[in-house]
Design an enzyme around this catalytic site. Sequence first.
Site, mmCIF file in Angstrom:
data_model
loop_
_atom_site.group_PDB
_atom_site.id
_atom_site.type_symbol
_atom_site.label_atom_id
_atom_site.label_comp_id
_atom_site.label_asym_id
_atom_site.label_seq_id
_atom_site.Cartn_x
_atom_site.Cartn_y
_atom_site.Cartn_z
ATOM 1 N N ASP A 116 0.857 -1.186 0.000
ATOM 2 C CA ASP A 116 0.000 0.000 0.000
ATOM 3 C C ASP A 116 0.892 1.234 0.000
ATOM 4 O OD1 ASP A 116 -2.257 1.940 0.762
ATOM 5 O OD2 ASP A 116 -3.323 0.027 0.804
ATOM 6 N N HIS A 118 -3.345 4.224 -3.714
ATOM 7 C CA HIS A 118 -2.642 3.427 -2.705
ATOM 8 C C HIS A 118 -1.260 2.996 -3.173
ATOM 9 C CE1 HIS A 118 -6.074 3.159 0.075
ATOM 10 N NE2 HIS A 118 -6.801 3.167 -1.029
ATOM 11 N N GLU A 151 -10.765 4.435 -3.980
ATOM 12 C CA GLU A 151 -10.392 5.675 -3.305
ATOM 13 C C GLU A 151 -9.465 6.597 -4.100
ATOM 14 O OE1 GLU A 151 -10.776 5.083 1.363
ATOM 15 O OE2 GLU A 151 -8.996 4.087 0.577
#
Length: 561
Positions: A215, A269, A343
């Site tokens: 990540d 990410h 996201e």
Amino acid sequence: MKLLALAVLFAVVYSPAEALWPQPRHIQSGSSTLRLAPGFEIAVVGHGVPGDLLAAVGRAKKQLFADNLQRLVVGRGAEDKAAFDGAKFLQRLTLTLEKDAKYTSLTSEAQKALGERDEAYSLVLPADGSGATITANSTLGLFRGLTTFSQLWYEYENTVYTVDAPVTIQDAPAYPYRGLMLDTARNFFPVSDLKRTLDAMSLVKINQFHWHIVDSQSFPLEIPGFTDLAQKGAYSPSQVYSLDDVREIVSYAGARGIDVMVEIDTPGHTAVIAEAHPDYIACSQASPWATYANGQYILGDAAEPPAGQLRFADSTVTSYIADLFTAVTKMFPSTLFSTGGDELNLKCYDIDEPTQATLNASGSTLEQALDVFTQKTHKALEDQGKTPVVWEEMVLDHNVTLSKDTPVLVWISSANVKAVVEKGFKVIHSASDYFYLDCGGGGWVGDYPAGNSWCDPFKTWQRSYSFDPNANLTAEESQLILGGQNLLWAEQSGPENLDSIVWPRAAASAELFWTGPGGNISTALPRLHDVSYRLRQRGVKSISLQPEYCALRNGACDLTA
């Protein structure tokens, strides 16, 4: 879907076999006591028995005599002594494939595509001491039956016995995907922790380890040809999963009936990639991170530092990720590969000059560039025989081209499942409002004393267990549900609390997606106590669900008792 069709054939019958988790789909049991003979043997019939099944048999035999789990009743089995002192002995358990079935390795069967895994089995344990049998059409089915058999037994004063004989079971899972996701990027977990977790998963028939391995915070995966990512992106040289580590984990999982789905989350990410390739990342370390990190930070959102995400409009970056994915496929034999897609912070790209220059030069929009990136990186996976898996935003928030065979992880809310299946996509239930194990731990963002966990409240095992996978879906839409999983994001978890955060709560979804929805919480609780105590006997620090007073007195601590 073959395994889902079996739901019509198997009616769930809850019985006095309080030890079993997940509850078999069809079970009949009695109340006779039967002892395991000191010389008890497990035989596997047939030619070409694979070594990993024989190893599983050896582990099961050892566990039968080493679990030393006393019954969860007042006296812990003292009152059973009179019954088992005169009980008959079981000398032998025989594992047999059905006629015309052939042995293949347990590992290879666990790693098959979801719809091709055959986990069905039959188990017969007579009360008269004559041989017990497990039959199945697959090595994997035999293994699942062996796991069930191992849960039937207790120990008291050096006697291993059951109080539920005779037992007859016909069993198969309601859903093909029953998973556990673990994030090893926010905090690192040694291989020994992962192996212990896999052992616990296997006990409750979880068959998919979703490994969110990297990540924005760290890149602990060593990838041949891309070793600079771990060299520069891991927290330290000792906090890296080497190629040998990955092989060990994949092998260990497969030998326990578990497939490993790796996740390389893109294009968000990915801030850590800037440590090795700064030109590939937009908004690297941009401040304030709450504005530019993945999932703009607003109270109740899940964003976190550092800022930075791939410049996916750049064809060089797209080719790099496609090549990276191809290299990772060589490390993981699973047919599933999660590419993430959640996201994205669009504000970042609005201020990123290289991205805007690329878009202006090509005449493309950001969404069009994202579509090109997705198609090319997914094609790299498909060329290697992999099925990409994505988070829900790739279906609901972005206009990208995805195969209808792409499983979708619905995480933001269980209410979003309907919209995903209406678009014709298959769903893996991962909703934060039911299955996130990290919720309710309090806020971890610095200099914000009023902060709470973004996904409050704490998700109890009862919450997960009560979930209806088919809520608000038509019968046709329900056929698109592959299963589900509990998930642990590790911002506030590490080796020191892994077991207590995960177990026994993750067993709740294991039964939900094996046995099917509609289970009774009151009858499930004593069985979950049992599996939690058994996990502790096997070295997993599963937490107590109630005072032991309650665990020994079924129903005594119910609010209406």
